[in-house]
Design a protein around this motif. Structure first.
Motif, PDB file in Angstrom:
ATOM      1  N   MET A 191      38.867   7.175 -28.972  1.00  0.00           N
ATOM      2  CA  MET A 191      38.906   8.072 -28.004  1.00  0.00           C
ATOM      3  C   MET A 191      40.330   8.745 -27.662  1.00  0.00           C
ATOM      4  SD  MET A 191      35.796   6.249 -25.494  1.00  0.00           S
ATOM      5  CE  MET A 191      35.918   7.500 -24.247  1.00  0.00           C
ATOM      6  N   LYS A 192      40.636   9.313 -26.754  1.00  0.00           N
ATOM      7  CA  LYS A 192      41.949   9.635 -26.445  1.00  0.00           C
ATOM      8  C   LYS A 192      42.914   8.413 -25.980  1.00  0.00           C
ATOM      9  CE  LYS A 192      40.764  14.552 -25.798  1.00  0.00           C
ATOM     10  NZ  LYS A 192      40.865  15.754 -24.768  1.00  0.00           N
ATOM     11  N   GLU A 204      25.635  10.313 -35.228  1.00  0.00           N
ATOM     12  CA  GLU A 204      25.472  11.815 -34.938  1.00  0.00           C
ATOM     13  C   GLU A 204      24.297  12.149 -34.493  1.00  0.00           C
ATOM     14  OE1 GLU A 204      27.310  13.527 -38.338  1.00  0.00           O
ATOM     15  OE2 GLU A 204      29.404  13.517 -37.842  1.00  0.00           O
ATOM     16  N   GLU A 220      27.057   9.721 -23.032  1.00  0.00           N
ATOM     17  CA  GLU A 220      27.453  11.123 -23.890  1.00  0.00           C
ATOM     18  C   GLU A 220      28.505  11.868 -22.858  1.00  0.00           C
ATOM     19  OE1 GLU A 220      23.832  13.451 -25.864  1.00  0.00           O
ATOM     20  OE2 GLU A 220      23.003  12.548 -24.126  1.00  0.00           O
ATOM     21  N   ASP A 221      28.498  11.669 -21.794  1.00  0.00           N
ATOM     22  CA  ASP A 221      29.743  12.321 -21.081  1.00  0.00           C
ATOM     23  C   ASP A 221      31.065  11.667 -21.165  1.00  0.00           C
ATOM     24  OD1 ASP A 221      28.763   9.721 -19.828  1.00  0.00           O
ATOM     25  OD2 ASP A 221      29.655  10.264 -17.892  1.00  0.00           O
ATOM     26  N   VAL A 268      31.914  10.937 -24.441  1.00  0.00           N
ATOM     27  CA  VAL A 268      32.205  11.293 -25.896  1.00  0.00           C
ATOM     28  C   VAL A 268      32.385  12.605 -26.114  1.00  0.00           C
ATOM     29  CG1 VAL A 268      31.967   8.763 -26.723  1.00  0.00           C
ATOM     30  CG2 VAL A 268      30.095  10.692 -26.812  1.00  0.00           C
ATOM     31  N   GLU A 269      32.625  13.011 -27.399  1.00  0.00           N
ATOM     32  CA  GLU A 269      32.557  14.611 -27.655  1.00  0.00           C
ATOM     33  C   GLU A 269      31.083  14.915 -27.850  1.00  0.00           C
ATOM     34  OE1 GLU A 269      34.652  15.160 -31.284  1.00  0.00           O
ATOM     35  OE2 GLU A 269      36.549  14.563 -30.402  1.00  0.00           O
ATOM     36  N   GLU A 270      30.783  16.156 -27.707  1.00  0.00           N
ATOM     37  CA  GLU A 270      29.036  16.798 -27.935  1.00  0.00           C
ATOM     38  C   GLU A 270      28.811  16.348 -29.303  1.00  0.00           C
ATOM     39  OE1 GLU A 270      26.788  20.910 -27.300  1.00  0.00           O
ATOM     40  OE2 GLU A 270      29.089  20.552 -26.922  1.00  0.00           O
TER      41      GLU A 270
END
Length: 309
Positions: free
Chosen positions: A257-258, A267, A282-283, A285-287
Motif C-alpha cells: 500500500m502507499k 484478484e 475493499e475500500d 485497496v485498489e479496485e
C-alpha cells in the motif's frame, strides 16, 4: 477457606452445553504463577433437565489455603470429562498446573474446551468490540452488576486479607460470580458463530474449520457431512472434496500500500464463480482486489467466502 454456593436458572441455550463439562474461572494475585497464587476458583455445573446451573466459589482467605482450594477443586471435578474456560488454555489451566506442582498435586487430567480459542479469529465476523468476556456479554445484551476488572480485584482481595473488609470481599466475589454466571451464556455465541462461518453450496452445508498461509499459498478447510468426491484444479486455485471435508488452496499475490503495508491478496477477476461480490477491506485497496491479509490484519470473512468458489 470459604465456600459459596448458588443455584441459578440457565437462561441461554446452546448445542455446545454438556452435563459432563464444568465451567472454570480463577482469580489470582498476579499473572505469574511463580510469584503469585490463586485466591479463588469458581466452578459452574449445569443441569439440562432442570435447566439450572450450580455455581461454586472456593476462596482462599490467605496464601496458605491455596493448596486446599486446589485439592477441593480436583475432588469436585471427578466424574466430569471436560473443563470449559474462557482463555483458560493460556492462563487458568497452566496457572493451576504450576501451582499444583508446587504442592505435589497431580494436574487436572481432563479435556479442555477454550471458548476464546474458538472466537479469537472472529472478532470481525461477529462484529465484536473486543474479545474479552464482557465484549461477548455486550453482544448478547447482557449487563452485569460488576464494574471491576481482575486487577482491581487483587487490591480488594489484599484489603480483605489484611483488614477483613466485607465490602472488598463482596466486590471480588461479585466479579468472579458474574464471570461464572455468564460463562454458559457466553458459550451460546458459538451457535451464532456457526451460522456465520457456515456456507451453502447447492444445498450442502460446509463449516469453516481452519486456514493457514504458507509463503504464497492460502489453504482452507471446511467440515461437512454432505460432501461429494471431487477434484478441481484451475489457474490460481485448487479444490479437493470428499464426504467429510472440503479443502481449498489459493495462490496469493503480494503488493504494498502507499503507506508501505504489505498486502496478500487475490484478484477479483480470478474469483468470477463466487456468488458474493461483497468483500471486507475493499475500500482499503485498489479496485478489483480482494485483501486476505494487510500486515497482521487477517480478513477471515473473505477467507470463509472463498470456500464457495
Amino acid at each position: 477457606m470459604k465456600i459459596l454456593e448458588y443455584d441459578e436458572k440457565l437462561t441461554f441455550k446452546s448445542k455446545y452445553y454438556d452435563e459432563e463439562a464444568v465451567f472454570l474461572d480463577i482469580e489470582t494475585t498476579g499473572l505469574s504463577p511463580m510469584r503469585s497464587f490463586i485466591y479463588l476458583i469458581g466452578l459452574v455445573f449445569i443441569d439440562l433437565k432442570k435447566v439450572t446451573m450450580h455455581i461454586t466459589q472456593l476462596i482462599a482467605e490467605n496464601r496458605d489455603e491455596e493448596e486446599e482450594i486446589i485439592k477441593l477443586t480436583k475432588e469436585k471435578l471427578k466424574g466430569y470429562k471436560t473443563v470449559v474456560t474462557y482463555n483458560g488454555n493460556s492462563f487458568d489451566l497452566p496457572f493451576i498446573a504450576k501451582r499444583s506442582e508446587r504442592y505435589g498435586i497431580e494436574p487436572i487430567a481432563m479435556d479442555s474446551f477454550d471458548m476464546y480459542e474458538k472466537l479469537r479469529l472472529h472478532k470481525d465476523t461477529l462484529k465484536l468490540d473486543g474479545l474479552k468476556q464482557k465484549n461477548i456479554e455486550k453482544k448478547l445484551g447482557i449487563t452485569r452488576e460488576d464494574r471491576y476488572n481482575g486487577g482491581e480485584c487483587i487490591s480488594f482481595y489484599k484489603d480483605y486479607v489484611k483488614n477483613k473488609n466485607q465490602e472488598s470481599f463482596d466486590r471480588f466475589v461479585l466479579h468472579n460470580y458474574d464471570d461464572l454466571l455468564y460463562m454458559p451464556a457466553t458459550m451460546s455465541i458459538l451457535d451464532l458463530l456457526d451460522e456465520k462461518i457456515t456456507i451453502d453450496i447447492d444445498g450442502r452445508k460446509y463449516k469453516f474449520d481452519k486456514h493457514s498461509i504458507k509463503k504464497d499459498i492460502l489453504m482452507i478447510d471446511f467440515t461437512t457431512d454432505m460432501g461429494i468426491n471431487t477434484y478441481v484444479e484451475e489457474t490460481g486455485y485448487l479444490i479437493e472434496e470428499d464426504e467429510e471435508r472440503r479443502h481449498l488452496e489459493f495462490t496469493l499475490k503480494t503488493g504494498y500500500m502507499k503507506d508501505a503495508r504489505k498486502v496478500k491478496y487475490l484478484e477479483k477477476s480470478s474469483l468470477s464463480s463466487l456468488k458474493s461480490e461483497d468483500f471486507d477491506g475493499e475500500d482499503l485497496v485498489e479496485e478489483g482486489i480482494v485483501p486476505i491479509r494487510i500486515q497482521n490484519k487477517l480478513f477471515i470473512r473473505n477467507i470463509i467466502k472463498l470456500g464457495s468458489i
